[in-house]
Design an enzyme around this catalytic site. Structure first.
Site, PDB file in Angstrom:
ATOM      1  N   SER A  27      27.884  -3.028 -24.641  1.00  0.00           N
ATOM      2  CA  SER A  27      26.648  -3.226 -24.374  1.00  0.00           C
ATOM      3  C   SER A  27      26.471  -4.520 -23.771  1.00  0.00           C
ATOM      4  O   SER A  27      27.104  -4.955 -22.472  1.00  0.00           O
ATOM      5  CB  SER A  27      25.902  -3.032 -25.263  1.00  0.00           C
ATOM      6  OG  SER A  27      24.485  -2.813 -25.134  1.00  0.00           O
TER       7      SER A  27
ATOM      8  N   ASP B 131      32.762 -10.410 -12.029  1.00  0.00           N
ATOM      9  CA  ASP B 131      32.513 -10.101 -10.709  1.00  0.00           C
ATOM     10  C   ASP B 131      32.296 -11.430  -9.761  1.00  0.00           C
ATOM     11  O   ASP B 131      32.934 -11.480  -8.441  1.00  0.00           O
ATOM     12  CB  ASP B 131      31.066  -9.552 -10.573  1.00  0.00           C
ATOM     13  CG  ASP B 131      31.136  -7.906 -10.699  1.00  0.00           C
ATOM     14  OD1 ASP B 131      32.387  -7.404 -11.041  1.00  0.00           O
ATOM     15  OD2 ASP B 131      30.207  -7.252 -10.506  1.00  0.00           O
TER      16      ASP B 131
ATOM     17  N   LYS C  20      29.646   1.058 -23.191  1.00  0.00           N
ATOM     18  CA  LYS C  20      28.342   1.385 -23.132  1.00  0.00           C
ATOM     19  C   LYS C  20      27.270   0.828 -22.180  1.00  0.00           C
ATOM     20  O   LYS C  20      26.997  -0.406 -22.197  1.00  0.00           O
ATOM     21  CB  LYS C  20      27.753   0.976 -24.769  1.00  0.00           C
ATOM     22  CG  LYS C  20      26.302   1.473 -24.912  1.00  0.00           C
ATOM     23  CD  LYS C  20      25.930   1.097 -26.066  1.00  0.00           C
ATOM     24  CE  LYS C  20      24.323   1.456 -26.330  1.00  0.00           C
ATOM     25  NZ  LYS C  20      23.213   0.696 -25.439  1.00  0.00           N
TER      26      LYS C  20
END
Length: 477
Positions: free
Chosen positions: A312, A323, A337
């Site tokens: 999460s 990224d 998740k």
């Protein structure tokens, strides 16, 4: 038939009232009203009436409706659930970092309580409760037949009181009985240590209301002897927590206004972008803790440690730093998740926790049921051994990753077109990292110590080696 019709209308009214009380948008509410399944509600009314008339023991209307709501939610996905008054209160208190109990994150599978992750330094963690354990009995009460809320309520209790859990564990021929002493769980979400001269270690165990501010404080403490040469951010076994805290932690390492994550769901208010800006990581009129960051926080070389217990909010942070190529992600694939739960209050101090959206990394990658793949794969031990962990994809009724079929489109259609101040790096395939070769017959080495930044922690050792290599390259003339 008049009675059935009347009962059907009553149930339709009850369910319609529930939907209105959730404060969905006017459009979603209108859509729900016009598509109300009258025939199915009539069947529901017949079952309701049959139970009221013929069940072996009397059952109150409120109990039946509560069970119906719980059943609707629990069959949607593993994270949607009904919260009675006690569970709702516990949830609110838990986000502040203090609550009573034994310290485990749990879900439901096949009618049993499944351990997602024990919370670090709690009774469950110290007793050796493991991810994937199935709890089939709490004291003398069988879990089968209980809702998740009811089971959690039985595991809560007064500090110093004892509880006995009966557990099924993969690989164990017999059930395991564990007796725990409940205590007030005070989760210290951030810990740190200067492991070597100039190299810092920062551990986040969960994302609570004050986690972002605590990260800034610990970064300042680590920098007091002198500027850091490298930093290890440890998100292993971090089950997640508050979204705004994940945004705040990411903001400590990324340029201001960088896109951190975006969410997308059916309701208009489920579509949102979260940036490294005070509006997205602060609540209320609190002081902007990011202003207290040490100067090198956004430039110090970093390695992020993850594993199958990273879920999460921790996946949001790892995905954002990956990224932007701000950090090297090292370890094993995360939990997966990638869904957002919204807590919607109901009358009587109850609530429902409803999955309302999926979240995406800055490059538009969906983490749901897939997780974050590390840039460098390193198992937990030198001979390649890792703890087998429960993952989102193993849970019953889990949401599918609906972007897997067209991952290139997902990247090209990133949620925002950043300005130069938050430009995204081009999407590139992740390099595979070194794995230790070993025969399948070799026994796994002993897993790392629970000591903070232990010298026997193989993944941490590899992370430090990478940072030292970066330091050598930077210092070359």
């Amino acid at each position: 038939m008049g009675k059935w019709k009347q009962a059907g209308l009553v149930c339709a009214g009850v369910l319609g009232g529930i939907l209105i009380s959730l404060q969905f948008s006017a459009l979603a509410e209108k859509e729900t009203r016009t598509s109300l399944p009258i025939e199915e509600l009539r069947t529901f009314a017949e079952v309701f009436n049959a139970i009221k008339k013929g069940y072996v023991e009397p059952v109150g209307d409120k109990t039946l409706i509560t069970h119906a709501i719980s059943g609707m939610l629990s069959n949607l996905d593993p994270h949607s659930t009904y919260l009675d008054a006690d569970a709702f209160k516990d949830l609110q208190v838990g986000t502040q970092g203090e609550f009573g109990g034994i310290g485990i994150e749990v879900g439901m599978e096949d009618g049993l309580v499944k351990v997602v992750s024990p919370i670090e330094d709690t009774p469950a963690d110290r007793a050796g409760v493991k991810p994937g354990d199935l709890i089939f009995k709490i004291d003398d009460t069988l879990v089968k037949g209980l809702t998740l809320t009811e089971a959690v309520k039985r595991m809560r209790g007064k500090p110093k009181s004892q509880i006995r859990l009966s557990i099924l564990r993969k690989g164990e021929a017999k059930p395991i009985d564990v007796t725990l002493t409940r205590e007030v769980i005070k989760v210290q979400s951030v810990k740190s240590k200067l492991v070597e001269d100039g190299f810092g270690y920062l551990r986040i165990t969960s994302f609570q209301e004050n986690t972002g501010a605590a990260v800034v404080k610990h970064l300042n403490d680590l920098s007091k002897p002198g500027p850091l040469k490298g930093l290890v951010l440890d998100l292993r076994n971090d089950p997640g927590g508050l979204l705004n805290s994940a945004v705040g932690v990411s903001a400590a390492f990324l340029p201001p206004d960088s896109l951190i994550t975006s969410t997308d769901g059916r309701a208009p208010d489920a579509k949102h972008e979260f940036h490294a800006s005070p509006a997205d990581y602060l609540r209320g009129s609190r002081e902007d803790y990011i202003k207290r960051l040490p100067a090198e926080a956004r430039t110090v070389p970093m390695v992020v440690l993850v594993n199958g217990g990273s879920a999460s909010a921790s996946e949001i942070v790892a995905g954002a730093l990956q990224d932007y190529k701000r950090a090297v992600v090292l370890g094993t694939t995360t939990f997966g998740k990638g869904s957002v739960q919204t807590v919607l209050p109901l009358p009587g101090n109850t609530a429902i926790k409803l999955t309302t959206a999926r979240y995406f990394t800055p490059l538009g990658r969906s983490i749901q049921a897939k997780g974050i793949d590390p840039d460098i794969v390193v198992e937990e031990t030198a001979n390649g051994g890792s703890t087998q962990r429960l993952r989102e994809a193993n849970l019953d009724h889990h949401l599918e990753n609906n972007s897997e079929a067209d991952s290139e489109t997902a990247v090209k259609e990133a949620p925002a077109k950043p300005s130069s101040s938050r430009a995204l790096p081009p999407a590139q395939p992740k390099p595979s990292g070194p794995k230790d070769n070993k025969d399948e017959g070799d026994e796994a080495a002993e897993l790392p110590s629970r000591e903070l930044a232990s010298k026997t922690d193989y993944q941490l050792t590899q992370a430090l080696n990478i940072l030292k290599g970066m330091q050598i390259i930077r210092n070359k003339p």
